[in-house]
Structures are given as structure tokens and as C-alpha cells.
Design an enzyme around this catalytic site. Sequence first.
Site, PDB file in Angstrom:
ATOM      1  N   SER A   1       0.852  -1.195   0.000  1.00  0.00           N
ATOM      2  CA  SER A   1       0.000   0.000   0.000  1.00  0.00           C
ATOM      3  C   SER A   1       0.879   1.233   0.000  1.00  0.00           C
ATOM      4  CB  SER A   1      -0.866   0.024   1.262  1.00  0.00           C
ATOM      5  OG  SER A   1      -1.498   1.276   1.388  1.00  0.00           O
TER       6      SER A   1
ATOM      7  N   TYR B   1      -1.287  -1.106  10.344  1.00  0.00           N
ATOM      8  CA  TYR B   1      -1.561  -1.397   8.934  1.00  0.00           C
ATOM      9  C   TYR B   1      -0.338  -1.052   8.076  1.00  0.00           C
ATOM     10  CZ  TYR B   1      -3.775  -1.111   4.290  1.00  0.00           C
ATOM     11  OH  TYR B   1      -4.091  -1.276   2.946  1.00  0.00           O
TER      12      TYR B   1
ATOM     13  N   LYS C   1       2.021  -3.531   5.727  1.00  0.00           N
ATOM     14  CA  LYS C   1       2.170  -3.361   4.281  1.00  0.00           C
ATOM     15  C   LYS C   1       3.635  -3.118   3.894  1.00  0.00           C
ATOM     16  CE  LYS C   1      -2.029  -4.041   2.938  1.00  0.00           C
ATOM     17  NZ  LYS C   1      -2.365  -5.142   2.030  1.00  0.00           N
TER      18      LYS C   1
ATOM     19  N   TYR D   1      -7.771   9.201   7.202  1.00  0.00           N
ATOM     20  CA  TYR D   1      -6.472   9.503   6.588  1.00  0.00           C
ATOM     21  C   TYR D   1      -6.037  10.951   6.805  1.00  0.00           C
ATOM     22  CZ  TYR D   1      -5.655   5.019   4.384  1.00  0.00           C
ATOM     23  OH  TYR D   1      -5.385   3.695   4.184  1.00  0.00           O
TER      24      TYR D   1
HETATM   25  N1  LIG Z   1      -8.818   0.552  -1.098  1.00  0.00           N
HETATM   26  C1  LIG Z   1      -7.675   1.172  -0.898  1.00  0.00           C
HETATM   27  O1  LIG Z   1      -7.645   2.434  -0.851  1.00  0.00           O
HETATM   28  C2  LIG Z   1      -6.378   0.413  -0.786  1.00  0.00           C
HETATM   29  C3  LIG Z   1      -5.163   1.135  -0.845  1.00  0.00           C
HETATM   30  C4  LIG Z   1      -3.965   0.445  -0.730  1.00  0.00           C
HETATM   31  C5  LIG Z   1      -3.958  -0.936  -0.573  1.00  0.00           C
HETATM   32  N2  LIG Z   1      -5.142  -1.617  -0.521  1.00  0.00           N
HETATM   33  C6  LIG Z   1      -5.075  -3.084  -0.346  1.00  0.00           C
HETATM   34  O2  LIG Z   1      -5.727  -3.700  -1.449  1.00  0.00           O
HETATM   35  C7  LIG Z   1      -6.317  -4.942  -1.033  1.00  0.00           C
HETATM   36  C8  LIG Z   1      -7.790  -4.940  -1.374  1.00  0.00           C
HETATM   37  O3  LIG Z   1      -8.403  -3.836  -0.720  1.00  0.00           O
HETATM   38  P1  LIG Z   1      -9.919  -3.394  -0.957  1.00  0.00           P
HETATM   39  O4  LIG Z   1      -9.940  -1.915  -0.867  1.00  0.00           O
HETATM   40  O5  LIG Z   1     -10.499  -4.066  -2.135  1.00  0.00           O
HETATM   41  O6  LIG Z   1     -10.550  -3.958   0.411  1.00  0.00           O
HETATM   42  P2  LIG Z   1     -12.001  -4.473   0.762  1.00  0.00           P
HETATM   43  O7  LIG Z   1     -13.005  -3.820  -0.111  1.00  0.00           O
HETATM   44  O8  LIG Z   1     -12.110  -4.321   2.241  1.00  0.00           O
HETATM   45  O9  LIG Z   1     -11.890  -6.029   0.393  1.00  0.00           O
HETATM   46  C9  LIG Z   1     -10.982  -6.854   1.068  1.00  0.00           C
HETATM   47  C10 LIG Z   1     -11.126  -8.278   0.589  1.00  0.00           C
HETATM   48  O10 LIG Z   1     -10.190  -9.107   1.328  1.00  0.00           O
HETATM   49  C11 LIG Z   1     -10.914 -10.218   1.840  1.00  0.00           C
HETATM   50  N3  LIG Z   1     -10.328 -10.779   3.059  1.00  0.00           N
HETATM   51  C12 LIG Z   1     -10.081 -10.142   4.234  1.00  0.00           C
HETATM   52  N4  LIG Z   1      -9.579 -11.003   5.132  1.00  0.00           N
HETATM   53  C13 LIG Z   1      -9.504 -12.206   4.513  1.00  0.00           C
HETATM   54  C14 LIG Z   1      -9.087 -13.495   4.918  1.00  0.00           C
HETATM   55  N5  LIG Z   1      -8.631 -13.715   6.168  1.00  0.00           N
HETATM   56  N6  LIG Z   1      -9.123 -14.495   4.020  1.00  0.00           N
HETATM   57  C15 LIG Z   1      -9.577 -14.288   2.758  1.00  0.00           C
HETATM   58  N7  LIG Z   1     -10.013 -13.097   2.323  1.00  0.00           N
HETATM   59  C16 LIG Z   1      -9.985 -12.073   3.190  1.00  0.00           C
HETATM   60  C17 LIG Z   1     -12.307  -9.664   2.113  1.00  0.00           C
HETATM   61  O11 LIG Z   1     -13.233 -10.718   2.296  1.00  0.00           O
HETATM   62  P3  LIG Z   1     -14.601 -10.481   3.122  1.00  0.00           P
HETATM   63  O12 LIG Z   1     -15.590  -9.971   2.123  1.00  0.00           O
HETATM   64  O13 LIG Z   1     -14.925 -11.843   3.642  1.00  0.00           O
HETATM   65  O14 LIG Z   1     -14.337  -9.496   4.224  1.00  0.00           O
HETATM   66  C18 LIG Z   1     -12.524  -8.834   0.850  1.00  0.00           C
HETATM   67  O15 LIG Z   1     -12.900  -9.650  -0.225  1.00  0.00           O
HETATM   68  C19 LIG Z   1      -6.027  -5.053   0.479  1.00  0.00           C
HETATM   69  O16 LIG Z   1      -4.868  -5.838   0.672  1.00  0.00           O
HETATM   70  C20 LIG Z   1      -5.781  -3.623   0.889  1.00  0.00           C
HETATM   71  O17 LIG Z   1      -4.983  -3.533   2.057  1.00  0.00           O
HETATM   72  C21 LIG Z   1      -6.350  -0.985  -0.625  1.00  0.00           C
END
Ligand SMILES: NC(=O)c1ccc[n+]([C@@H]2O[C@H](COP(=O)([O-])OP(=O)(O)OC[C@H]3O[C@@H](n4cnc5c(N)ncnc54)[C@H](OP(=O)(O)O)[C@@H]3O)[C@@H](O)[C@H]2O)c1
Length: 254
Positions: free
Chosen positions: A140, A153, A157, A198
Site C-alpha cells: 500500500s 496497517y 504493508k 487519513y
Molecule cells: N482501497 C484502498 O484504498 C487500498 C489502498 C492500498 C492498498 N489496498 C489493499 O488492497 C487490497 C484490497 O483492498 P480493498 O480496498 O479491495 O478492500 P475491501 O473492499 O475491504 O476487500 C478486502 C477483501 O479481502 C478479503 N479478506 C479479508 N480477510 C480475509 C481473509 N482472512 N481471508 C480471505 N479473504 C480475506 C475480504 O473478504 P470479506 O468480504 O470476507 O471481508 C474482501 O474480499 C487489500 O490488501 C488492501 O490492504 C487498498
Amino acid sequence: MKLNGKIAVVTGASRGIGKAIATRLASEGAIVAINYREDAKPAEALVSELNSKGFKAEAFRADVSKPTECHTLLDDVAKTFGRVDILVSNAGIEHFGKLEEITAQDFERVFSVNVAGQLFVTQAASRYLPSGGRIVLTSSVSAQISIFHHTLYAASKAAVSAMVLNLAPELGERGITINAIAPGGTATDMAKENGKLYTHPALQNVSLEALLKSKASLQRLAQPEEIAAAVTFLVSDDASYVTGSTLAVDGGRL
Ligand SMILES: NC(=O)c1ccc[n+]([C@@H]2O[C@H](COP(=O)([O-])OP(=O)(O)OC[C@H]3O[C@@H](n4cnc5c(N)ncnc54)[C@H](OP(=O)(O)O)[C@@H]3O)[C@@H](O)[C@H]2O)c1
């Protein structure tokens, strides 16, 4: 069709960035294993949507915070499709909390998904990936910036970039690449839930969208599809000489 016939596993694929990645890889010809943690419904809905478009996908349950389930996931995918070519470790959870409020349970919860989950799913995939195999983990932009109360967090990352750097030679001996993406603020549930945190605590009526007007060169949130495009490059033949790197997909951090 950059990925014709490749077998790809995407963790946390039923919503957000993972869903966009699974959709894009399927549209590039990959057969995609849609991993979900608990709730089968959205994963099955995505599988139906992709299959109705003539793409190929199947849902697989596994909680990546449990190393044994990471191994079962990869065993199940390999048994179903005969092999595994691509792993995209996308599943992650966010955490905000003041130093004095962080508990050992918080640490365990965040690191078991964001660090151990990514390490053990990589270990499990490495038992199957052939030469030419591809792994992409998820870091991230948060690993590189100072934000109030985001220590757990951000540290989790930051560990991801160290993992890809150090796994690159070990996997490189076998012709497998491993990289990470470092997304900036992206329009998903995660950003919706935590976006306002943030900003400086005194300014918490400022939305993430407003904040990014001054913090990203492109002055906006990313769409999940823009993150998926970067992942598609990293898992394609076009990235055959890219390994050990963390690719920022953050709209130009200021
Ligand atoms: N959105 C941002 O601004 C952003 C920025 C930088 C990095 N990221 C990274 O990008 C990735 C995706 O983020 P997102 O924004 O799409 O998040 P999100 O909308 O919260 O989705 C997270 C996904 O991860 C799954 N998950 C969580 N814990 C898990 C586990 N123990 N086993 C299997 N699946 C699991 C969740 O499943 P459930 O539906 O069961 O909860 C969901 O499908 C993450 O690694 C996040 O840290 C996001």
C-alpha cells in the site's frame, strides 16, 4: 487475450480490488479461482457473472489468515484445474488505532492476514507454480507515508515489500517472478469505511476524495480497475524481467 488458458488464484476476490482483478484476468483468458473468506454468496455471484460472459471462474473458500487453509486453497485449485500459473494475493484488512490502544489481538489480527496470509499463500502457490509462474502481493502507499494512528496497517504493508525483495532470488532460481503493487486510495468499501481517518485528526470531516486533491498528482481516487490493470501487466509475459519490485499505483503521490 494476454493470459489465455492460465490458471490464476486471486485471494479476497469477491469485492473491491480483488473483484476487479479477477474480472480483468478472466477477460484476458485466464481461468480464475475466486477466493472468499466466509460468505459464498458474492463469490458465487461473481462466478455466475463471469461465466455468463463466456469467461471461466470458480469459487474457493479459504481464510488466508490460517496457513493450513492457504495450503488447502492451492491444493484444491490445483486438483480442480490441473495446475496453477498465477497467484494474486489481494486479501487484506485495515486498522486505525492510537499507540496506547493497540492490543496484542489487533496485532495478531492485522499481521495474520496482511503478512502471514500473504507469506503462506505464496508458500502454498510456490509448490505448484512452474517456470514462468507469477506472484503479485499487495502492499500500500501507506507503507511510505506518515498518517496518524495507522502504524499497524502501514507496518504490515511495509513487510510486503521486504518479502518480495527477499523471495525474488529464491523464486527466480525457478523462473518465477514475485512483485507487489502499492495502491493509493482506491474507491472500495475499505476506502469508504476508513477514508476520513487519513486526514489529521482535527480535520476528520475531510473526505479521502478531498484529501487526494492535494496528495495525489492525479487529484482523485483510483478505480479498482486501474489497480487491476497494473496487476495484469505484472502477471503477463510483458513483465518477464520484473521481479522483487513494488509498483506504486497511487496517482503520483505528493
Ligand atoms: N482501497 C484502498 O484504498 C487500498 C489502498 C492500498 C492498498 N489496498 C489493499 O488492497 C487490497 C484490497 O483492498 P480493498 O480496498 O479491495 O478492500 P475491501 O473492499 O475491504 O476487500 C478486502 C477483501 O479481502 C478479503 N479478506 C479479508 N480477510 C480475509 C481473509 N482472512 N481471508 C480471505 N479473504 C480475506 C475480504 O473478504 P470479506 O468480504 O470476507 O471481508 C474482501 O474480499 C487489500 O490488501 C488492501 O490492504 C487498498
